[in-house]
Design a protein around this motif. Sequence first.
Motif, PDB file in Angstrom:
ATOM      1  N   GLY A  66       0.798  -1.226   0.000  1.00  0.00           N
ATOM      2  CA  GLY A  66       0.000   0.000   0.000  1.00  0.00           C
ATOM      3  C   GLY A  66       0.827   1.271   0.000  1.00  0.00           C
ATOM      4  N   ARG A  67       2.087   1.156   0.363  1.00  0.00           N
ATOM      5  CA  ARG A  67       2.959   2.336   0.343  1.00  0.00           C
ATOM      6  C   ARG A  67       3.905   2.316  -0.856  1.00  0.00           C
ATOM      7  NH1 ARG A  67       4.926   3.357   6.570  1.00  0.00           N
ATOM      8  NH2 ARG A  67       2.872   3.341   7.572  1.00  0.00           N
ATOM      9  N   PRO A  70       2.010   3.352  -4.490  1.00  0.00           N
ATOM     10  CA  PRO A  70       1.905   4.767  -4.865  1.00  0.00           C
ATOM     11  C   PRO A  70       3.254   5.472  -4.938  1.00  0.00           C
ATOM     12  CG  PRO A  70       0.899   4.388  -2.699  1.00  0.00           C
ATOM     13  CD  PRO A  70       1.255   3.052  -3.258  1.00  0.00           C
ATOM     14  N   GLY A 128       3.968   6.696   5.169  1.00  0.00           N
ATOM     15  CA  GLY A 128       2.540   6.664   5.492  1.00  0.00           C
ATOM     16  C   GLY A 128       1.923   8.038   5.658  1.00  0.00           C
ATOM     17  N   SER A 129       2.537   9.065   5.058  1.00  0.00           N
ATOM     18  CA  SER A 129       1.960  10.411   5.143  1.00  0.00           C
ATOM     19  C   SER A 129       1.507  10.922   3.786  1.00  0.00           C
ATOM     20  CB  SER A 129       2.987  11.390   5.713  1.00  0.00           C
ATOM     21  OG  SER A 129       3.603  10.863   6.834  1.00  0.00           O
ATOM     22  N   GLY A 130       1.374  10.022   2.832  1.00  0.00           N
ATOM     23  CA  GLY A 130       0.918  10.444   1.506  1.00  0.00           C
ATOM     24  C   GLY A 130      -0.589  10.622   1.490  1.00  0.00           C
ATOM     25  N   THR A 131      -1.117  10.835   0.270  1.00  0.00           N
ATOM     26  CA  THR A 131      -2.570  11.023   0.164  1.00  0.00           C
ATOM     27  C   THR A 131      -3.277   9.729  -0.197  1.00  0.00           C
ATOM     28  OG1 THR A 131      -2.438  11.543  -2.183  1.00  0.00           O
ATOM     29  CG2 THR A 131      -2.259  13.391  -0.639  1.00  0.00           C
ATOM     30  N   GLY A 132      -2.516   8.758  -0.719  1.00  0.00           N
ATOM     31  CA  GLY A 132      -3.109   7.492  -1.117  1.00  0.00           C
ATOM     32  C   GLY A 132      -3.705   7.522  -2.520  1.00  0.00           C
ATOM     33  N   VAL A 133      -3.652   8.686  -3.190  1.00  0.00           N
ATOM     34  CA  VAL A 133      -4.153   8.780  -4.568  1.00  0.00           C
ATOM     35  C   VAL A 133      -2.976   8.470  -5.481  1.00  0.00           C
ATOM     36  CG1 VAL A 133      -5.260  10.272  -6.252  1.00  0.00           C
ATOM     37  CG2 VAL A 133      -5.732  10.578  -3.833  1.00  0.00           C
ATOM     38  N   VAL A 134      -3.127   7.436  -6.309  1.00  0.00           N
ATOM     39  CA  VAL A 134      -1.944   6.858  -6.947  1.00  0.00           C
ATOM     40  C   VAL A 134      -1.075   7.851  -7.726  1.00  0.00           C
ATOM     41  CG1 VAL A 134      -1.109   4.966  -8.337  1.00  0.00           C
ATOM     42  CG2 VAL A 134      -3.213   4.734  -7.133  1.00  0.00           C
ATOM     43  N   GLY A 194      -9.130  17.377  -6.556  1.00  0.00           N
ATOM     44  CA  GLY A 194      -8.769  16.119  -5.899  1.00  0.00           C
ATOM     45  C   GLY A 194      -8.190  16.278  -4.511  1.00  0.00           C
ATOM     46  N   GLN A 195      -7.679  17.465  -4.200  1.00  0.00           N
ATOM     47  CA  GLN A 195      -7.045  17.625  -2.886  1.00  0.00           C
ATOM     48  C   GLN A 195      -7.443  18.894  -2.145  1.00  0.00           C
ATOM     49  OE1 GLN A 195      -2.877  16.954  -2.557  1.00  0.00           O
ATOM     50  NE2 GLN A 195      -2.914  15.036  -3.655  1.00  0.00           N
ATOM     51  N   LEU A 198     -10.896  19.111  -0.672  1.00  0.00           N
ATOM     52  CA  LEU A 198     -11.247  17.909   0.086  1.00  0.00           C
ATOM     53  C   LEU A 198     -12.044  18.281   1.341  1.00  0.00           C
ATOM     54  CD1 LEU A 198     -10.384  15.009  -0.596  1.00  0.00           C
ATOM     55  CD2 LEU A 198      -8.662  15.183   1.168  1.00  0.00           C
ATOM     56  N   THR A 207     -12.883  11.655  -6.133  1.00  0.00           N
ATOM     57  CA  THR A 207     -12.257  10.450  -6.688  1.00  0.00           C
ATOM     58  C   THR A 207     -12.304  10.466  -8.220  1.00  0.00           C
ATOM     59  OG1 THR A 207     -13.029   9.300  -4.730  1.00  0.00           O
ATOM     60  CG2 THR A 207     -12.253   7.931  -6.525  1.00  0.00           C
TER      61      THR A 207
END
Lengths: 502, 272
Positions: A66-67, A70, A128-134, A194-195, A198, A207
Motif C-alpha cells: 500500500g505504500r 503509490p 505513510g503520510s501520503g494522500t493514497g491517490v496513486v 482532488g485535494q 477535500l 475520486t
Amino acid sequence: MSTITSPVLEDTKLRADIDRSLRHPVMFFFASGAVWLAISLLLGTMASIKTHAPDFMSCCSFLNYGRTMPAHMSALIYGWGAQAAFGVIIWLMSRLSRQECKKSGIILAAGHWWNLMVAIGTVCVLSGSGTGVVWMAFPQAIMISLVLTYFFIGIWAVIAFRVRRGGHIYISQWYLLAALFWFPWVVISGLMFGQLFLGDGDALMVTASTAWFRSALMFLFFTPVAAASAYYIAPKVTGRPVYSYHLAIFGFWALAIVGPWTGMDRMMGAPIPAFMQFLSAGAAVLLVVPAIALFINIIKTAASNKDALAHSPSLRFTVAGAMGMLIFTLMGAVMSLPSALKYTQFSIAQYGLELTGLLGFFSMCMFGAIYFIVPRITNREWISAKMISLHFWLFIYGIVFIAIFYTFLGGFMHGYALEQVGESIMASSGRLYPYAIGLTTGFVFLLFAIFMFCCHLLFMWLRLGRRSNHPTLLSSHSPSMPHGPEGDLDKLEPMDSNQVAH
Amino acid sequence: MTVKTFFYGLIASFGVPWLVMLVVPYGSMRSMEPVRYDEINDERTDLFQAKRSGRTSNGSLVYAQEGCAMCHSQVTRPSYAGVDVFREGQGGTKSHPERGDTRRITHAWDFEREDRAHIGEARIGPDLGNFGNRLAALEVSENEATAVAMGVKIVKEDKSRLTQKEIIAALGDKAFDKELYLYKHLYNPREEGLNDPGDENAWSVCQSNPQFFKKVGNFGQGAATAVDVKDGQQVVANDRCKSLVNYLINLKKDGAVPYAMQYAKNKKKAGK
C-alpha cells in the motif's frame, strides 16, 4: 573544409551554442530522471513481490504494498516522466526555435528544487503520510510546490518559442506548446478538485477528478512530449521530411479533441453521472486514431532510410515508442469497451496498461531523445553500442512481457475470476499468482535494462564519453552518418576556442 | 495555422470537456439534495442518511495513507458494469435475519460526509463497501458456535432464540470481539484460524502492518486487545490502528433506500 559554406557554419555554430547553453539543466534532468526511474522500478519490483510473497520483508512497514505502490508510481511520473519530459521540452524547443537559453541557471536551480520535492514526497508516501491517490500521492504542499517549480522550468521554453527565429513552426513545436499549456491546467485542476477542496466537495467527484487527472496527464502531457520527440528524431536521423505533415496535424488535433474526455471510465458503475463514464469509454476507443496517425508517420518516415533504422539507437527507440503508442491505445480501447470493462475495471489490467503507456510508449520515446541529445550537449559520443543494445532488448523484453502476459492475459483472467459469483474472492487472488510472479520477472528485466542505461548516462554526465566525430551506432558497418551533419562540429574548433572550452 | 488559432483551438478542445466532465458535475454533485423517504411507499418521512459512528474520518485518512484502496474497492456496481450485486455479502445479503434481502447497488448518498470515496484501484482483496455488515454477521455466527461449544442453550424453553446481547452476556470474555479480530488481521493476516468474514478461504496476500502496533509492558492481567504477548511485553494497537478499525467496522452500504430509488423488480417498503 572547402565544402562548408558560411551559412552552414553559422548554423552549426548556433546549434552548438544552443546545446552548450542547455548542457547543465538538460543533463541534470536526464541523469536525475534516470536515477528516479531506477528507484521507481525498484519500488515497483518490491510492490510486485509483495503480491505473491506478502511476508517478504514484512518487518519493514514502509515496504508494504500500500505504500510502495503509490511511491513507485509517483517516482515514475514526477521523478522520471516529468524530468525526462522537461529535458526534452527545453532542449527541443530551443533547437527548433533556434534560440539559446539565457537562463539555464534558473532552470537548473528549479530542477534541483523539483528533485528535492520528489524525494521528500516519496519519503512521505513511504512513511505513510501520503494522500493514497496513486498519481497524486505526494502531500498537498509538495504538489503545490511542484506546480510552482514547473513554471520556472516551462516558462523558458515558451519564451524561446515566443522569440523564435525563422517563420516555420514544426509539428514538434505545436505538440510541445500544447503540452506546456495542458500540464499546468491539468495538474492544477487535479490538485484543486482532488485535494484542495477535500472535505468541501462531493467525495465521489473528488475520486472521479483524480481518475480524470491520471488520464489527462498521460494523454495531454506525456503523450504530446513523446510525440514531439518522435516527430523530431525520425526526420532528423533519417534525413527525410515527415511522411505526411497533414496527417501529423490531424493526429495532433485528434489527440487534443479526444484526450480530455478520457479517464472517467475508471469510475464505471460508480454513482456519478453515467454519461461521463460512457463518454470516457468511447474516448478511450477513439484514442486509437491519433495513435495510428503517429504510428504511420513515424514508421513511414523511418522506413525511408532503412540504414538509419538499422544503425541509429535514437531511431530504434523512437520507432519502438511509436509502436508502443499504438499497442497502448489498442489495449486501452479493448479494455474500455463496456463489455470488457466489467472484467478490467478492478483487475490488474489497469495498472498493467499504465505501465505499458508510461514505459512502453513514453519512456521509449524519451530514451530515443536522450540517445540523440546527450552526445550533442556533452560533445561526447556514447561509450558502448553493446550497452545501448542491451538496454533496448532487455527493456523491450520486460515491457512486452508485462503488456501481453500480465496486462492482457493476467488482467482478463483476474477480471474473469472476479466476475464469477460463485467463486470466492480469494480464489481470484489464487489465479493472480502466476501473473504476479510474471510481473516481478518483467520488472527484473526492466531493472537490468535501466541499470545499463543509468550507468551509461552517468558516465556521459561525468564526460567520460568517446571524443569522436562518429556517433555510436548499433552496427559498425554504417555506410552513412545517420545522425546528420552534427559530427562536423569538431571542425569548428580551430575557429572558436570557446566551443572546446566547455 | 497561426499561434492565435492554435490557442483558440486548444482552449475550446480542452475547455469544453473540462467543464462537462469536471467542473459542472463537481458543482452539481456537491450540492446534491438529500433524499427523502416516501410516506406512502416507505411508511416513513425522514431523510436517507448513511449511518456512521466513531472516528471514521480519521480512519478514512489512515485507509488512504496506507494504500488499502490499492487492493480493496468500496463500490457495488449496477449489473451493466459487473455482477457485484449478486456476490453474497458485497452489496448486502440475500437473507438478513431481520430485513430479508438487503442487496443493492451503491448510490451517491452512501458517501455522505466522507472526504474521499475509496472506489479502489483493484480487487486483489475483497470489496469492503459492506465489510462492517459481513463482520457483524461473522460475530453472530462465531458467538453462536462458541455458545454451542460451551453448552449454552441458544433456544429457550419457550422455543424462542436468545438475542445476541443475551448470548454475549452468557459467553462473557469468550464472546467474539470484532476489534480484536481486526487487530489480529492487521497484525498478521495469515494467522492460523483467522477466517475472513464471508469467505471460507483463509489464504490472503494482505500485508502485515507492524506500524499499527506498539510494544508495552505486560502488567497485571494485560490488555484485552493485545495481539501478541511474549517476553514480558504485549503488542497493542496504536492510535492509527484504532481509528482504522473503527472505520472498517462502520463500512456499511446496505441501508434501506427510498422506494423510488429501488431498481429491484420486487420493490419493498424501506420501513422504520
